[in-house]
Design an enzyme around this catalytic site. Structure first.
Site, PDB file in Angstrom:
ATOM      1  N   GLU A 301       0.833  -1.206   0.000  1.00 24.73           N
ATOM      2  CA  GLU A 301       0.000   0.000   0.000  1.00 24.73           C
ATOM      3  C   GLU A 301       0.865   1.252   0.000  1.00 24.73           C
ATOM      4  O   GLU A 301       0.587   2.207  -0.732  1.00 24.73           O
ATOM      5  CB  GLU A 301      -0.940  -0.008   1.214  1.00 24.73           C
ATOM      6  CG  GLU A 301      -1.779   1.257   1.290  1.00 24.73           C
ATOM      7  CD  GLU A 301      -2.997   1.108   2.192  1.00 24.73           C
ATOM      8  OE1 GLU A 301      -3.420  -0.040   2.430  1.00 24.73           O
ATOM      9  OE2 GLU A 301      -3.522   2.140   2.645  1.00 24.73           O
ATOM     10  N   SER A 319      -1.313  -8.215   0.409  1.00 24.47           N
ATOM     11  CA  SER A 319      -2.403  -8.262   1.388  1.00 24.47           C
ATOM     12  C   SER A 319      -2.589  -6.915   2.062  1.00 24.47           C
ATOM     13  O   SER A 319      -3.688  -6.555   2.449  1.00 24.47           O
ATOM     14  CB  SER A 319      -2.106  -9.321   2.432  1.00 24.47           C
ATOM     15  OG  SER A 319      -0.968  -8.967   3.173  1.00 24.47           O
ATOM     16  N   CYS A 320      -1.524  -6.160   2.198  1.00 22.67           N
ATOM     17  CA  CYS A 320      -1.632  -4.915   2.955  1.00 22.67           C
ATOM     18  C   CYS A 320      -2.411  -3.861   2.179  1.00 22.67           C
ATOM     19  O   CYS A 320      -2.673  -2.777   2.694  1.00 22.67           O
ATOM     20  CB  CYS A 320      -0.252  -4.418   3.344  1.00 22.67           C
ATOM     21  SG  CYS A 320       1.042  -4.965   2.249  1.00 22.67           S
ATOM     22  N   THR A 321      -2.800  -4.154   0.946  1.00 24.26           N
ATOM     23  CA  THR A 321      -3.600  -3.169   0.220  1.00 24.26           C
ATOM     24  C   THR A 321      -5.056  -3.593   0.129  1.00 24.26           C
ATOM     25  O   THR A 321      -5.877  -2.841  -0.352  1.00 24.26           O
ATOM     26  CB  THR A 321      -3.094  -3.001  -1.222  1.00 24.26           C
ATOM     27  OG1 THR A 321      -3.176  -4.264  -1.865  1.00 24.26           O
ATOM     28  CG2 THR A 321      -1.679  -2.497  -1.237  1.00 24.26           C
TER      29      THR A 321
END
Lengths: 512, 512
Positions: A301, A319-321
């Site tokens: 992100e 995954s962090c986005t």
């Protein structure tokens, strides 16, 4: 400003725009009505169907316009499964299908059906022989994308179609990413696509069903679109979709060659310019306009925002986005690094200078994110010989640097309170089975999001003696993918994973 | 040229057109993406939702945009039924709902549920007390349109909503025809609407679900539109829909008053100008812009084509204009004449002169169709005293005049070979039960389409003695509706219907 996310959506093609605006005046009436406005609308709808069918490689009466590509996939899969109910309830899909295919498969499972996912190799490609071998007597339907939407890898559709034909199983091909570039080769039974992926307007999907293929509509039906898409037809959008598909096809060969060269440039230059990058996807059998790479020790992100600030719009499977906190199922199925993931998908007309500008700003953007995360610098990593690093083996490293405040809202469950901490082995959970060996060091990364668990691992691995094990306790889903990927990139031994009271413990054996 | 079919669809409102074209440039990206194009699309989507929610009378987080009004109805009904599965599987609908509501109800029946249709009076209006009385402990959902799409009659939504609230049953209101004119009064639980009915673009439906109302999505779902509408959102269309709804609302009160006067003019003048016309629907509690009437001895399709040639676009609920050969279920539920049916629905801005022009050409158009069908002229009808007509009682009339060639393709099953023929009683099937009386004359209208069976009846009724019965053998579905309606209009006694080997026998007793 450069928009490099054409695989998500494209601005309207000029031909689509022109057709849409003209059809707003000509095609707004109900084509089922007998008056002149209705007859005119019907003529336009017929013309759009002929144009789109020609591009899709089917007969006009085999093609229905749906309200989206997702709707085409949902209705195509449900309809074909219902039409083959007597044969059985086994559904074959590849593990890297678009999420809407997997959601339709999940609905089939919830309805009591059986779904089998065929895995892919590290390039994201299905093995045709393996796929063919999974066809069973009770297989109702097989699904295979023409090309992957996240990494661009082309699938062996023609070979799989031939195997399906031999087995008497219909094959549904999701051609959303490839139809702009050409018709799908091979004997597919059902084909789906989405107009806004080729510069058509949103709100138009294609569902082609070959004559003789049973596709029984589910749910309420009416007389529209041969009973395959109920509700008032969106004729202006359908006309614009058909016109722009024809237009992009005329430019496809030339533009594909041009974009292929630009993507090759990215594929070769990025690993030279940015340390610790993994370019993923098949280098040759791929979509012309799409390339994906992942950057070690990078928060996807933050990287997206950094590129956005510099004028580049890309997307990410990190995954962090995502709101789900789960890394891309495609990257997971491929078994490649997911952190710091960037998908670059070039719209037609992308200039070579835009690529050079992108390559110019990418290194500083990645370095900036790594710096904020306190990621180890190459050469300064703890994989350097034990004792020569920042701490002696067996000594717990200090608290991790503070996680930077996320640019977007913090996803639920992403704790910001507990900094990851490495702890000495006595507190680690007891290993079991073949992993009965006591870890020399345990890193507690509970509540920390990707890429922090990997960064913490990298910081302390040099602190344990060669041949000893570091345990990483993490509850971020990406750790399952990224810790093994890090081991492969750093030539460390990934021992395995075991469940913990919260999250999982990932075991890594140091190789000096 | 005058387009009087706004209840089917409307050309794009200028405000919608402007918003759509602007949003094509601003709102084409995926609002789920983090880049600037995605963020801009998300802002536009949020703004559209606020505007539409305000007009619908709900909170923005209660409103989902679907791909059509039909989709909103299908998903709202299926979702609410699933959400109330524990309460039971009884579904209440009015008999005059839009076909998409009845199709959703049919799907519920096919799935093992129970559907109960509440009838209407001759104006098409549901009795609120009767509707309330049908609510049961196991009623999962009740559906009631705000106003009828074919005859304009407003339904007692507020009263029914109150009864539903007291019974703890959610009420879904299909507001497709009325939302342009104002919000729906009363405590509805779910509300559906369709943008192209108010001058918005096709491809946009509204599904509002009040907080606290269970509406479990059916089939595959994703994270779009609170899980209520999977697939890529159509932001330009959604913005145009919201902007035009706000715009038409600003003009609604004034325009409603103006159109109401024009409709009143049609309601009063048509029966004066055209013999044997029945204007249907509630004269007062109705949509401002819509009026429906039926013309005895008229083929609806021919009438539509006649009006179309004279520059007027209207629609019809006559069976002879529909591919299904079934007359409008709305007219059937009301028990009114369906032949020669015309629905006039005026778009905003319709000029008074257009109405005068319509009234000027209608009589000649109707007379033309009647002439081609050989329909009896008023005063020349066989309801004149027996023996004074063209034939003596008990004598078979000659062969019917040839049916005119249909302008469109002949629907399947509409035989053109056998002309209707009146036959003497010995060949008639034996009457049973209370209809044990031997018909004096039987008219064989098998294979003849509406309005021929009624015309043939009218031609011979005068040939039987007062008090005797004529039997009409017909397999056109419209006969079931139109023969009793003719009896009411001509003051003849409708005795009843009984099945025949093919079609049905309709019995009419002559009253001199």
């Amino acid at each position: 400003m450069a928009y490099f996310d054409s695989a998500s959506s494209l601005p309207l093609h000029p031909v689509a725009r022109q057709a849409l605006i003209a059809a707003l005046d000509e095609g707004w009436a109900d084509p089922a009505r007998l008056h002149r406005e209705g007859r005119r609308a019907r003529l336009l709808l017929d013309a759009a169907r002929e144009t789109a069918a020609e591009a899709a490689g089917c007969r006009p009466d085999e093609l229905a316009f749906t309200s989206s590509g997702t709707r085409a996939v949902h209705d195509g899969i449900a309809g074909a499964l219902a039409g083959r109910r007597r044969a059985g309830r086994h559904l074959l899909v590849s593990a890297v299908e678009h999420s809407c295919v997997l959601q339709a498969a999940a609905a089939h499972t919830a309805d009591g059906g059986t779904v089998e996912e065929i895995g892919v190799d590290r390039t994201g490609r299905v093995d045709a022989g393996r796929y063919a071998g999974a066809l069973r007597a009770d297989t109702a339907l097989a699904c295979l994308q023409s090309a992957n939407h996240e990494v661009g890898t082309e699938q062996p559709v023609a070979e799989v179609a031939e195997a399906c034909r031999a087995a008497g199983v219909p094959l549904l091909v999701d051609a959303a990413q490839s139809l702009a570039w050409g018709p799908v080769a091979g004997g597919w039974s059902l084909l789906t696509a989405s107009a806004h992926k080729w510069g058509g307007p949103p709100g138009v999907g294609l569902l082609a069903v070959r004559k003789g293929v049973r596709c029984a509509p589910r749910g309420p039906a009416d007389e529209r679109e041969s009973g395959r898409a109920p509700g008032f037809p969106n004729i202006p959008a359908v006309l614009a979709a058909a016109a722009s598909l024809r237009a992009v096809r005329q430019e496809a060969e030339e533009e594909a060659a041009r974009l292929r060269a630009l993507v090759d440039r990215i594929r070769s230059r990025v690993p030279e310019l940015v340390p610790d990058v993994e370019v993923v996807g098949d280098p040759a059998r791929r979509l012309p306009h799409l390339v994906t790479f992942s950057c070690l020790y990078v928060d996807g992100e933050a990287l997206l925002h950094g590129l956005d600030r510099r004028g580049f719009s890309v997307s990410s499977g990190s995954s962090c986005t995502a709101s789900t906190l789960v890394p891309s199922h495609v990257l997971r199925a491929m078994g490649v690094l997911s952190e710091g993931n960037v998908r670059v998908s070039l719209p037609a007309g992308t200039a070579a200078e835009d690529i050079e500008r992108f390559l110019a700003v990418l290194p500083e953007t990645v370095a900036e994110v790594r710096g904020r995360l306190g990621a180890p610098l190459p050469g300064d990593e703890a994989t350097a010989p034990a004792g020569a690093g920042r701490g002696a083996a067996g000594t717990a490293s200090g608290a991790a640097p503070e996680e930077p405040a996320p640019d977007g809202p913090a996803p639920e469950g992403a704790g910001t309170d507990g900094a990851a901490a490495a702890e000495q082995s006595p507190k680690a959970p007891a290993a079991a089975g073949t992993e009965a060996e006591e870890p020399a060091l345990t890193v507690d990364a509970l509540g920390r999001r990707c890429p922090v668990p990997v960064i913490e691992l990298a910081k302390v691995i040099g602190e344990v003696p060669d041949g000893r094990v570091v345990a990483v306790l993490a509850d971020d889903e990406a750790a399952r993918l990224d810790i093994p990927a890090w081991c492969a990139m750093r030539d460390q031994e990934y021992v395995g994973e075991r469940p913990a009271e919260r999250g999982s413990v990932y075991l890594v054996r140091r190789r000096a």
